[in-house]
Design an enzyme around this catalytic site. Sequence first.
Site, PDB file in Angstrom:
ATOM      1  CB  CYS A  94      -0.984  -0.031   1.166  1.00 45.47           C
ATOM      2  SG  CYS A  94      -2.413   1.052   0.963  1.00 45.47           S
ATOM      3  NE  ARG A 127      -9.454   4.980   2.441  1.00 45.36           N
ATOM      4  CZ  ARG A 127      -8.233   5.467   2.416  1.00 45.36           C
ATOM      5  NH1 ARG A 127      -7.991   6.562   1.702  1.00 45.36           N
ATOM      6  NH2 ARG A 127      -7.251   4.909   3.089  1.00 45.36           N
ATOM      7  CG  HIS A 191      -3.734  -3.646   3.763  1.00 45.59           C
ATOM      8  ND1 HIS A 191      -2.534  -3.192   4.270  1.00 45.59           N
ATOM      9  CD2 HIS A 191      -4.281  -2.594   3.093  1.00 45.59           C
ATOM     10  CE1 HIS A 191      -2.363  -1.922   3.939  1.00 45.59           C
ATOM     11  NE2 HIS A 191      -3.397  -1.532   3.213  1.00 45.59           N
TER      12      HIS A 191
END
Length: 241
Positions: A94, A127, A191
Amino acid sequence: MAISTLRIVWLYPDLLSTYGDRGNLLVLAHRARARGIDVEPMQIRSDQHIPHTADMYLIGGGEDGPQAVAADRLLQDGALSRAAEAGKPILAICAGYQLLGSSFYANGRAYEGLNILDLRSDRGPSRAVGEIAGDAHPQLGIGPITGFENHGGRTHLGEAVQPLARVTAGVGNDGATEGAWAGHVIGTYMHGPGLARNPKLADLLLAWAVGTDPAQLPPLDDTWPERLRFERFQALQAAAQ
């Protein structure tokens, strides 16, 4: 194998360590030790010099402010760039992935990256939050990938890198590709932690670090990781119906 003790550096946990990314270190250590390889994990804070003698380097995700600070300190230190040039495996997640490129966007402006990977990152229209999946580049030999993403950026790949995967669910870089790789450097938005869901990716990094082919690593019982992968892929299929 070329080494008896695997030295894994977990970079800047005081700045970049969100959504369970430290779990990647635990997964790698477990899978190495299960094969009889001693492991020396090293957590290097942002006020410490990065050792140049490690066999693998990991960097996680974080918010804009810590990301900008991390990039500045990594540029000043220089050890991560030298590790990439030396062919040491690097896994970046990320925010850590974004700062490996030429530039990234944080705190309302662009920042200089490390130029380890041929890519740049900026802000996306929305997002990206939720499950991400994709078909990994066939040359990597790791099959489908699965993870969790939570980021506001979009990453644009240059000609000197390959996408880690083609997206089948989620956003990743831009809705079409996810992550990037070149040499022994891999960046991803996954993640989860990503390596807990993708044991073949973990073994690829281990093989690079110890100087062997992944097929030469002794097999492990991956019943539980495979159950997790099956459940996550099933959940994506159910959501798409």
